[in-house]
Design a protein around this motif. Structure first.
Motif, PDB file in Angstrom:
ATOM      1  N   SER A  11       0.808  -1.222   0.000  1.00  0.00           N
ATOM      2  CA  SER A  11       0.000   0.000   0.000  1.00  0.00           C
ATOM      3  C   SER A  11       0.839   1.268   0.000  1.00  0.00           C
ATOM      4  CB  SER A  11      -0.931   0.011   1.223  1.00  0.00           C
ATOM      5  OG  SER A  11      -0.183   0.129   2.425  1.00  0.00           O
ATOM      6  N   ARG A  12       2.167   1.101   0.123  1.00  0.00           N
ATOM      7  CA  ARG A  12       3.053   2.269   0.187  1.00  0.00           C
ATOM      8  C   ARG A  12       4.262   2.050  -0.703  1.00  0.00           C
ATOM      9  NH1 ARG A  12       3.488   4.057   6.449  1.00  0.00           N
ATOM     10  NH2 ARG A  12       4.388   5.869   5.373  1.00  0.00           N
ATOM     11  N   PRO A  13       4.910   3.140  -1.172  1.00  0.00           N
ATOM     12  CA  PRO A  13       6.108   2.992  -2.009  1.00  0.00           C
ATOM     13  C   PRO A  13       7.234   2.297  -1.245  1.00  0.00           C
ATOM     14  CG  PRO A  13       5.230   5.224  -2.160  1.00  0.00           C
ATOM     15  CD  PRO A  13       4.503   4.550  -1.036  1.00  0.00           C
ATOM     16  N   LEU A  14       7.924   1.416  -1.925  1.00  0.00           N
ATOM     17  CA  LEU A  14       9.041   0.715  -1.283  1.00  0.00           C
ATOM     18  C   LEU A  14      10.115   1.679  -0.813  1.00  0.00           C
ATOM     19  CD1 LEU A  14       9.521  -2.415  -3.587  1.00  0.00           C
ATOM     20  CD2 LEU A  14       8.683  -2.402  -1.245  1.00  0.00           C
ATOM     21  N   ALA A  15      10.281   2.770  -1.537  1.00  0.00           N
ATOM     22  CA  ALA A  15      11.321   3.747  -1.178  1.00  0.00           C
ATOM     23  C   ALA A  15      11.074   4.381   0.180  1.00  0.00           C
ATOM     24  CB  ALA A  15      11.404   4.826  -2.252  1.00  0.00           C
ATOM     25  N   ASP A  16       9.821   4.314   0.677  1.00  0.00           N
ATOM     26  CA  ASP A  16       9.504   4.908   1.976  1.00  0.00           C
ATOM     27  C   ASP A  16       9.965   4.045   3.148  1.00  0.00           C
ATOM     28  OD1 ASP A  16       8.361   6.938   0.583  1.00  0.00           O
ATOM     29  OD2 ASP A  16       6.281   6.467   1.113  1.00  0.00           O
ATOM     30  N   ILE A  17      10.339   2.808   2.892  1.00  0.00           N
ATOM     31  CA  ILE A  17      10.848   1.942   3.961  1.00  0.00           C
ATOM     32  C   ILE A  17      12.242   2.406   4.337  1.00  0.00           C
ATOM     33  CG2 ILE A  17      11.593  -0.393   4.563  1.00  0.00           C
ATOM     34  CD1 ILE A  17       9.405  -1.472   2.742  1.00  0.00           C
ATOM     35  N   THR A  18      12.455   2.655   5.624  1.00  0.00           N
ATOM     36  CA  THR A  18      13.766   3.120   6.083  1.00  0.00           C
ATOM     37  C   THR A  18      14.560   2.039   6.816  1.00  0.00           C
ATOM     38  OG1 THR A  18      12.807   3.920   8.171  1.00  0.00           O
ATOM     39  CG2 THR A  18      12.936   5.484   6.330  1.00  0.00           C
TER      40      THR A  18
END
Length: 467
Positions: A298-305
């Protein structure tokens, strides 16, 4: 009975598949079908094809089948080549207490000798059960392997020897069968492999020799025992158990054998089937990612930190931190997790070099850390706990914990899931009708194994791969 080999041999000789409870026969059906499917898909893997061609072309004529090859070969060669295919995809069977893979060794041996001897389907399943039940008990008695020692090719070799000896002594008096089986157990225990654990994490394809040679050594040990070669007394107790096992308990060797000398419990009920194509220690982690998939997608992979994976300390011994090869990646927590996050479902063919070198996979792997969680060690090996926590750049997080992996214990695969996994693997190498035929053949065993089962399975297995 003054030693474990005698008790195990007597129980093995008395094994009759048709006398097992219906639910136990159904479980054996599932494990045979799963193992044949894993063997077929693993045999088609490119890293094994060259070895298979070399051995099948140079070892003479015989009556046993090698998966995906039209010619028949001697039983020991078929056992070696089919056994070598079992660990390629890391989808083979497992046994929680034995901490190994009994069926992966037992079935290739039983199938090869059943083809060679023309044994009935009933006799073949008798041998499979006998070999499995002996093998799992020996594995469980070890209490884990000695440091740096891998389980494959060790106690599995003894299970292969039992299955082979059961078939080679068909028609003999019970006392003769027990004597040969007892010798086969001791001889196989004396020549079992003691392979280097780290080959798999390093991606060394010599790892596939372990099951293959374990099966072959078992067949040779059985045939030699029939020919009169005898082992030293109490080889299991005096040599194999103490040398192979980290916490060897000789009393567990004969656990589940009743006063009548027959199986009173069935170790197949403590077994598991893998759902994910990775080392069993990684499976619960991928279960966590499956549970978290909707939140991740549900969210962009790039947002995973940041991603943290908590496991028990034994699992850390089976982690490849920087894999460059297919096999090593199946033992890498970071890379399996990165594939799960980036690609979703982790397929059996998801670990090729093109995937490992993919910039998105590499970038995601750098965000992942793995730690031993306090309290998890006390839960292993009865459970295989894993916890995954994901953080996003807005400070939110999500986590999931799994104690029992899919395919094991209370989460064992349903009949539909077993067939789904087998169908997926078979259809990767053969047309749909091959799976239908295989499922129907093995399925008949629950009530009455077909007389020509081994012959018909062999003919099916020899179909050329659709590559």
């Amino acid at each position: 009975m003054d030693d474990a080999a005698t008790a195990l041999a007597s129980a093995a000789a008395a094994t009759r598949f048709k006398s097992l409870p219906l639910e136990v026969r159904a479980t054996y059906r599932d494990y045979v079908l799963d193992t044949l499917a894993v063997m077929a898909a693993g045999a088609a893997h490119p890293e094994l094809m060259r070895t298979r061609r070399a051995f099948s072309a140079s070892d003479g004529q015989g009556k046993a089948s090698v998966v995906g090859m039209p010619e028949t070969v001697p039983a020991a060669v078929a056992g070696f080549l089919n056994g070598a295919a079992m660990t390629v995809l890391q989808l083979q069977d497992g046994h929680r207490r034995a901490r190994g893979h009994p069926m992966s060794h037992v079935l290739p041996a039983a199938l090869a000798i059943a083809e060679e001897t023309g044994a009935s389907g009933q006799a073949m399943f008798d041998a499979v059960v006998a070999g499995y039940e002996v093998c799992a008990r020996i594995g469980a008695s070890l209490g884990g392997m000695q440091p740096l020692l891998h389980d494959t090719g060790t106690f599995g070799c003894i299970g292969a020897a039992v299955a082979a000896a059961c078939l080679l002594t068909q028609g003999e008096d019970e006392s003769v069968r027990v004597d040969v089986l007892e010798a086969a157990i001791g001889n196989a225990a004396a020549v079992a492999l003691f392979p280097f654990r780290d080959t798999c994490m390093e991606g060394a394809t010599g790892h596939h020799l372990f099951v293959g040679l374990g099966v072959q050594n078992g067949i040779v040990a059985a045939r030699s025992s029939l020919a009169g070669l005898k082992p030293s007394e109490r080889t299991l107790e005096r040599f194999f158990g103490p040398r192979a096992g980290e916490c060897f308990d000789l009393h567990l060797l004969t656990s589940g054998i009743g006063r009548d000398g027959q199986w009173s419990t069935y170790e197949i009920e403590q077994a598991y089937l893998k759902w994910h194509p990775v080392c069993a220690h990684l499976g619960p982690m991928l279960d966590c990612f499956e549970a978290l998939r909707a939140k991740v997608e549900s969210r962009p992979l790039a947002d995973i930190t940041d991603v943290r994976i908590d496991v028990y300390s034994t699992a850390l011994q089976y982690d490849s931190s920087a894999p460059s090869k297919d096999l090593a990646a199946r033992f890498s927590f970071r890379h399996a997790a990165a594939i799960a996050l980036t690609c979703g479902v982790v397929r059996h063919d998801a670990f090729g070099t093109s995937v490992l070198s993919d910039p998105d996979i590499q970038s995601m792997a750098k965000k992942i850390r793995i730690e031993a969680a306090p309290g998890f060690d006390a839960l292993y090996p009865q459970n295989r706990p894993s916890r995954v926590t994901i953080w996003w750049n807005d400070g939110t997080q999500a986590n999931e914990q799994v104690l029992v992996p899919r395919g094991d214990g209370t989460r064992r695969l349903s009949r539909a899931e077993v067939d789904q996994k087998a169908s997926r693997l078979i259809e990767a190498v053969w047309p749909q009708d091959a799976f239908d035929e295989l499922r129907d053949l093995v399925g008949q065993a629950i009530t009455e194994p077909p007389d020509a089962l081994a012959t018909r399975l062999g003919a099916l297995m020899r179909r050329p791969f659709r590559l």
